[in-house]
Design a protein around this motif. Structure first.
Motif, short mmCIF file in Angstrom:
data_model
loop_
_atom_site.label_atom_id
_atom_site.label_comp_id
_atom_site.label_asym_id
_atom_site.label_seq_id
_atom_site.Cartn_x
_atom_site.Cartn_y
_atom_site.Cartn_z
N ARG A 134 -17.22 89.01 15.67
CA ARG A 134 -15.83 88.91 15.19
C ARG A 134 -14.88 88.43 16.27
O ARG A 134 -13.78 87.94 15.97
N HIS A 135 -15.26 88.56 17.54
CA HIS A 135 -14.43 88.10 18.64
C HIS A 135 -14.67 86.62 18.96
O HIS A 135 -13.92 86.02 19.73
N VAL A 136 -15.71 86.06 18.36
CA VAL A 136 -16.09 84.67 18.65
C VAL A 136 -15.84 83.76 17.46
O VAL A 136 -15.34 82.64 17.61
N VAL A 137 -16.17 84.25 16.27
CA VAL A 137 -16.04 83.47 15.04
C VAL A 137 -15.02 84.15 14.14
O VAL A 137 -15.21 85.31 13.76
N PRO A 138 -13.94 83.48 13.78
CA PRO A 138 -12.91 84.16 12.98
C PRO A 138 -13.33 84.44 11.54
O PRO A 138 -12.88 85.42 10.95
N SER A 139 -14.19 83.59 10.98
CA SER A 139 -14.57 83.80 9.58
C SER A 139 -15.90 83.14 9.29
O SER A 139 -16.36 82.27 10.03
N LEU A 140 -16.50 83.58 8.17
CA LEU A 140 -17.71 82.99 7.64
C LEU A 140 -17.45 82.61 6.18
O LEU A 140 -16.45 83.01 5.60
N PRO A 141 -18.35 81.84 5.55
CA PRO A 141 -18.13 81.50 4.14
C PRO A 141 -17.94 82.74 3.28
O PRO A 141 -18.53 83.79 3.52
N GLY A 142 -17.10 82.62 2.27
CA GLY A 142 -16.75 83.75 1.42
C GLY A 142 -17.81 84.10 0.40
O GLY A 142 -18.85 83.42 0.29
N VAL A 143 -17.54 85.16 -0.37
CA VAL A 143 -18.54 85.70 -1.31
C VAL A 143 -18.01 85.76 -2.73
O VAL A 143 -18.67 86.32 -3.60
N VAL A 144 -16.83 85.18 -3.00
CA VAL A 144 -16.29 85.27 -4.36
C VAL A 144 -17.03 84.32 -5.30
O VAL A 144 -17.70 83.39 -4.87
N GLY A 145 -16.92 84.61 -6.59
CA GLY A 145 -17.42 83.68 -7.61
C GLY A 145 -18.85 83.85 -8.03
O GLY A 145 -19.42 82.94 -8.66
N ASP A 146 -19.48 84.99 -7.74
CA ASP A 146 -20.87 85.21 -8.16
C ASP A 146 -20.86 85.64 -9.63
O ASP A 146 -20.91 86.83 -9.96
N ILE A 147 -20.80 84.65 -10.52
CA ILE A 147 -20.68 84.86 -11.95
C ILE A 147 -21.71 84.02 -12.69
O ILE A 147 -21.85 82.82 -12.42
N LYS A 148 -22.43 84.63 -13.60
CA LYS A 148 -23.47 83.93 -14.36
C LYS A 148 -22.89 83.10 -15.50
O LYS A 148 -23.41 82.03 -15.83
N LYS A 149 -21.84 83.57 -16.12
CA LYS A 149 -21.26 82.92 -17.29
C LYS A 149 -20.66 81.58 -16.91
O LYS A 149 -19.81 81.50 -16.02
N PRO A 150 -21.05 80.49 -17.57
CA PRO A 150 -20.53 79.16 -17.20
C PRO A 150 -19.02 79.06 -17.44
O PRO A 150 -18.47 79.62 -18.38
N GLY A 151 -18.37 78.31 -16.54
CA GLY A 151 -16.96 78.00 -16.72
C GLY A 151 -15.99 79.09 -16.35
O GLY A 151 -14.79 78.95 -16.58
N VAL A 152 -16.46 80.20 -15.78
CA VAL A 152 -15.59 81.31 -15.42
C VAL A 152 -15.40 81.30 -13.90
O VAL A 152 -16.36 81.22 -13.14
N ARG A 153 -14.15 81.44 -13.47
CA ARG A 153 -13.82 81.37 -12.04
C ARG A 153 -13.17 82.67 -11.60
O ARG A 153 -12.29 83.20 -12.28
N GLU A 154 -13.60 83.16 -10.46
CA GLU A 154 -12.94 84.31 -9.84
C GLU A 154 -11.95 83.79 -8.81
O GLU A 154 -12.26 82.93 -7.98
N LEU A 155 -10.75 84.33 -8.83
CA LEU A 155 -9.71 83.93 -7.90
C LEU A 155 -9.86 84.74 -6.61
O LEU A 155 -9.82 85.97 -6.63
N GLY A 156 -10.05 84.03 -5.51
CA GLY A 156 -10.21 84.73 -4.24
C GLY A 156 -10.38 83.75 -3.10
O GLY A 156 -10.17 82.54 -3.25
N TYR A 157 -10.78 84.26 -1.94
CA TYR A 157 -10.89 83.44 -0.74
C TYR A 157 -12.28 82.81 -0.61
O TYR A 157 -13.29 83.44 -0.95
N ASP A 158 -12.29 81.60 -0.03
CA ASP A 158 -13.57 80.96 0.26
C ASP A 158 -14.03 81.26 1.69
O ASP A 158 -15.06 80.74 2.14
N ARG A 159 -13.29 82.11 2.39
CA ARG A 159 -13.67 82.54 3.73
C ARG A 159 -13.65 84.05 3.82
O ARG A 159 -12.87 84.72 3.14
#
Length: 251
Positions: A134-159
């Protein structure tokens, strides 16, 4: 700091049964809005706050810590407890962690826990490196949007900001330590296939709580964000059934 459209908190004043609903890490109230609205339609008083650092930018989240997130849901719980006969707490993912923390801290004042894919631990191989990383890398790829149903989006961060993630990991340890203090009725709904939270998390919860009344339901057609996925109607129905069973004939 402007809030993402759709990430606003949700509030509904209904009857004498209250429910505090907690969204997850890097997510927003949007991910639980249909659940909260269903509870409101059932006649309950509902609060779904936007957690500090969420719904704006991931850099703002990086400046917050778990006591900030917990304070937001704790404040909503205390407000409802002043006006409602009984108050339940509900949450998705880290929201389930915060809901469980409320149950530990407030004891019998929490009438019951409703948890969807809660996180209490993880087996990601990078986690042991987090205190230094955490002192070297400020962020990693985010975890939002794990949804099986097509066409549905979760609003959140990509980091995923690692300073905040490190704080959340500290909360895992604190809550897991205190899980035996959970004696309230629990409704646990978790996905058979979840790409964000491993099965060990719910297993850990079930192995350590002291509750005598535990209902476990597997979600067979949803990924992590089940509150927006194919099993959302099942979550809605089982939640109302759970609350009605526990409050019937009281008050």
């Amino acid at each position: 700091m402007s809030v993402m459209p759709g990430a606003e908190p949700y509030s509904h004043d209904g009857g004498e049964i209250g429910v505090v609903v907690c969204h997850g890490y890097t997510g927003t109230p949007q991910g639980l809005r249909p659940w909260a609205e269903h509870l409101a339609a059932a006649g309950y008083t509902v609060r779904l706050p936007r957690l500090p650092g969420h719904g704006t930018t991931w850099r703002q989240l990086a400046g917050t810590r778990w006591p900030d997130w917990y304070a937001a849901v704790d404040s909503e719980f205390r407000e409802l407890h002043e006006t409602c006969r009984e108050v339940f707490v509900a949450g998705l993912s880290m929201g389930g962690l915060l809901a469980t923390k409320l149950a530990i801290e407030h004891g019998p004042r929490v009438a019951g826990l409703l948890l969807v894919n809660p996180v209490f631990a993880h087996d990601n191989r990078l986690l042991p490196l987090l205190p230094a990383l955490r002192h070297v890398v400020p962020s990693l790829p985010g975890v939002v949007g794990d949804i099986k149903k097509p066409g549905v989006r979760e609003l959140g961060y990509d980091r995923n900001p690692l300073q905040a993630m490190h704080s959340q990991r500290r909360l895992w340890a604190e809550v897991v330590r205190d899980l035996p203090e959970v004696t309230q009725p629990v409704l646990l709904l978790h996905s058979r296939e979840d790409h964000v939270v491993p099965p060990m998390s719910s297993a850990l919860l079930l192995s350590r709580i002291s509750s005598d009344d535990v209902t476990e339901i597997w979600l067979e057609n949803s990924f992590h964000v089940a509150t927006l996925d194919n099993d959302a109607p099942l979550i809605h129905d089982e939640s109302v059934r759970f609350i009605e069973r526990l409050t019937a004939g009281r008050g």
